[in-house]
Design an enzyme around this catalytic site. Sequence first.
Site, PDB file in Angstrom:
ATOM      1  N   GLU A  59      -4.798   7.700  -3.148  1.00 57.01           N
ATOM      2  CA  GLU A  59      -5.142   6.534  -2.641  1.00 57.01           C
ATOM      3  C   GLU A  59      -5.470   5.273  -3.639  1.00 57.01           C
ATOM      4  OE1 GLU A  59      -4.921   6.099   0.805  1.00 57.01           O
ATOM      5  OE2 GLU A  59      -5.973   4.221   1.057  1.00 57.01           O
TER       6      GLU A  59
ATOM      7  N   HIS B  84       1.731   4.763  -2.768  1.00 57.24           N
ATOM      8  CA  HIS B  84       1.996   5.939  -2.674  1.00 57.24           C
ATOM      9  C   HIS B  84       3.595   6.447  -3.183  1.00 57.24           C
ATOM     10  CE1 HIS B  84      -1.430   6.873  -0.483  1.00 57.24           C
ATOM     11  NE2 HIS B  84      -1.524   6.006   0.442  1.00 57.24           N
TER      12      HIS B  84
ATOM     13  N   HIS C  20       0.940  -1.249   0.038  1.00 53.09           N
ATOM     14  CA  HIS C  20       0.056   0.080  -0.055  1.00 53.09           C
ATOM     15  C   HIS C  20       0.804   1.299   0.023  1.00 53.09           C
ATOM     16  CE1 HIS C  20      -3.874   2.077   1.207  1.00 53.09           C
ATOM     17  NE2 HIS C  20      -2.786   3.010   1.707  1.00 53.09           N
ATOM     18  N   GLU C  21       1.822   1.356   0.954  1.00 52.08           N
ATOM     19  CA  GLU C  21       2.628   2.426   0.921  1.00 52.08           C
ATOM     20  C   GLU C  21       3.660   2.527  -0.249  1.00 52.08           C
ATOM     21  OE1 GLU C  21       1.643   4.591   3.018  1.00 52.08           O
ATOM     22  OE2 GLU C  21       0.534   3.316   4.385  1.00 52.08           O
TER      23      GLU C  21
END
Lengths: 497, 497
Positions: free
Chosen positions: B291, B265, B261-262
Amino acid sequence: MSAALADLKQRLAEIHDLEGALGVLGWDQRTMMPPKGAPARSEASATLSGLVHERFVSDEIGRLLDEVVPLEEKLGHDSDDASLIRVTRRDWEKARRVPAELAAAWARESGKAHVAWLEAREAKDFSVFLPALQRVHDVALRWAECMEQGDSPYDAFLNEYEPGMTTAEVKAVFDVLRPELTAIVREAGEPADDFFLEGDFPIEIQQEFLAGILRDFGFEEGAYRLDPTVHPFATSFCRTDIRMTTRYKPTNLRSLWAAMHEAGHGLTYQGVDPALGRTPLYGNASLGLGESQSRSWENLVGRSLAFWRGRYPELQRHFPQLERVDLETWYRGINRVAPGLIRVDADEVTYSLHIIARFELEQELVSGALAPADLPDAWNARMQELLGVDVPDDARGVLQDVHWTRAAYGYFPTYALGNALSVQIWRVVQQELPDLDAQLEAGEFGPLYESLRERLYRHGRKFTPMETLERAIGANAIDPQPYLEYLREKVAGLQTA
Amino acid sequence: MSAALADLKQRLAEIHDLEGALGVLGWDQRTMMPPKGAPARSEASATLSGLVHERFVSDEIGRLLDEVVPLEEKLGHDSDDASLIRVTRRDWEKARRVPAELAAAWARESGKAHVAWLEAREAKDFSVFLPALQRVHDVALRWAECMEQGDSPYDAFLNEYEPGMTTAEVKAVFDVLRPELTAIVREAGEPADDFFLEGDFPIEIQQEFLAGILRDFGFEEGAYRLDPTVHPFATSFCRTDIRMTTRYKPTNLRSLWAAMHEAGHGLTYQGVDPALGRTPLYGNASLGLGESQSRSWENLVGRSLAFWRGRYPELQRHFPQLERVDLETWYRGINRVAPGLIRVDADEVTYSLHIIARFELEQELVSGALAPADLPDAWNARMQELLGVDVPDDARGVLQDVHWTRAAYGYFPTYALGNALSVQIWRVVQQELPDLDAQLEAGEFGPLYESLRERLYRHGRKFTPMETLERAIGANAIDPQPYLEYLREKVAGLQTA
């Protein structure tokens, strides 16, 4: 508290915050930052330090400093507030002397010189560094012209690191050290073996061993870190956020003393009176006094027989190959005296000779007696004269240190002053703590830390270095004799150990 | 370039530097800082952010923005400089609406509410949090009154995170999602087993496995880090200094998806056009678009069958206990659909229902229909209605998220918008890359990253979210249908996998 003092304190607290932020940027850069973050980091640091300078040298700070003069006179010299005003005025007057353009030029030329220096070291060729050095040297001389002139322009440089100390005073100390240290090197005779410091030393085990030492030294849980880096340093943003570093190699144990050195710096931060937090008085009175403590914990503790009598069995458990090396052999090895080429690898005896060589060369550079272009020859000759070593190339000679990339003249001598101060202070602590050796052996560092904290660390930057020394041990000058006596005793003891 | 534009850019570059410094302080605080450094760090961050605000809202920036109007009109809308001017003007006008006193009060009350929230979570008692929540809520409503009012005061909050999006538009998307997601949960039937995600998973081995994934995703060597933290986040100071975090536990494997997830980003930062570096255009156009990418790399890549078909054997080599778990069982387990209490643990289907509940409650709070004191009852009823779960205590209910400690209304919906956007964009990439599944299986993420970079990441903050979406995939509104279709297909596939 007067409104002006409150206003001054608020401004200084905010400047302290910004300097702390700058400190975090620097720590991160040297421990954590991905290498490709460097260009952006340089910009961020330059912007932030420009801002700090701009806010500090403002007319407003000057006006407030004027307004609080009557208050300062009413308060005792030793009060926190009078000291804050006094030290801030000294800092402010110095900072005001430097035009922003000159400060920026110095930072810019230093940055370029750093890059050139890295290339020159790689190429082992001073001539790659020379043009950049010449430029930063010229800027530094222009800077010195802006500063208050003592007897010699070198005083201005020295004053940056040892406020109030003169070139003549340093020279007087070094004139004693120079022949005596040379004599002690001869007395030391054949260097002891220290081959056992090289070998297979997994970094995680070094880390675990060092963690125990730092805990025992008296660092507060949850208020410090120890991280790996290339060139070890210590920094701190408040007395409960202390960052120390060391350089681990899986092939030798030298990280131990680098870490104990930085731990000494760390303890001086932890020991500052909490009332001085978030003010310009947080820190050390001078580089020399700071260094006296890093050397104390590195050498007077970390290379002492008492310390290792207690700690060596634990080290042997961590690294079983040391079971073949007895305590005496270990002690002789870690205190091996041998003239060498590299300052940061030097032993306790020869270290200050490396410094004296640099101090002499710096004075000649600043006076104009020596041109930057002639530095390598002068370096090599001085190393032969003081240490009896032949310099094989510039990388292991004149290019070995980073300090001259920013023409930080006056910085080097503080290392040797720190050596002398370390023993001068230690002798007084020894009188106060007759059981000190037994405590070091037992791993009880509390009384030592408390004595040093009470005498020295708590004062932070409140007083000049000599005022601080006076309060710490009742002396008002640096005396190199205790240091020489300590070295002579140690060298004699090593031969019979 | 006009002198005014050059001056504006220089000021914005310096503000960017200071914001980067603030980012380093925040990253350090959440990953490295000794816990007792917290009070000093709060002061440093507050001082620095006050300074950033002060410099940005200055009259001088406003004057320069006026001066460059003719230039802006000459430049094309899409040019970097016109975009810089346009976005800066929008940011500046918003920032100018907030009195410094109000911004400070919001920061202060948020800090206090954060402390109260931690205590309330510990005590599992909302009433401990309520007084502080009430105060920060009141400040937030005062803030909203300063902002441009759309159809509802909630628009002002939303506009902070999704510039240009209205409450009505979000509601339209959520009105589609609400019944459909509830239906898909029912279709999913009995939750699959995922017991094998718990067990003995040494952190160093998780780190090693994740390092390989990040490398393969396409991060540039020497330009990023992945560190442990408590609440994972990603931040970046420039496109070659990207900091990602995850939360490791030695007893489960959930760090993998937090890290992916990170990493999503992180890739949006790496992909920003280098020409936008050191400007306010560096970053994402909105939280929702950001997101959408973290969810893409976490879910559309990291929970896909194709990805694990390629990667699962390596995971099994790292953790031999998984040799007893076949790929199909693994795939069903990591995609287990089961209504639960905790948002951050929710699966892809139920996640947005958690968000819809918060969005509805926030609107009622902002309109005054719901008093903060009545939040727990409303929370528990909404969770029963949307997810069919009974909330056993406030810690696992209304107190689970940090966002309301700073009354960050409008933040939550961006998570669900991101979910919808992720699939909407992915469908277009799939058309461009017919071999995408084979590439994911082969661990070749280059074409995927390149497509997303070219379509989306490179624009940074140049355009509004909808302008950006238009450029990325030719759509000018968020369409929840691809996301629903994706979930339906996935749920159907899970049952037959």
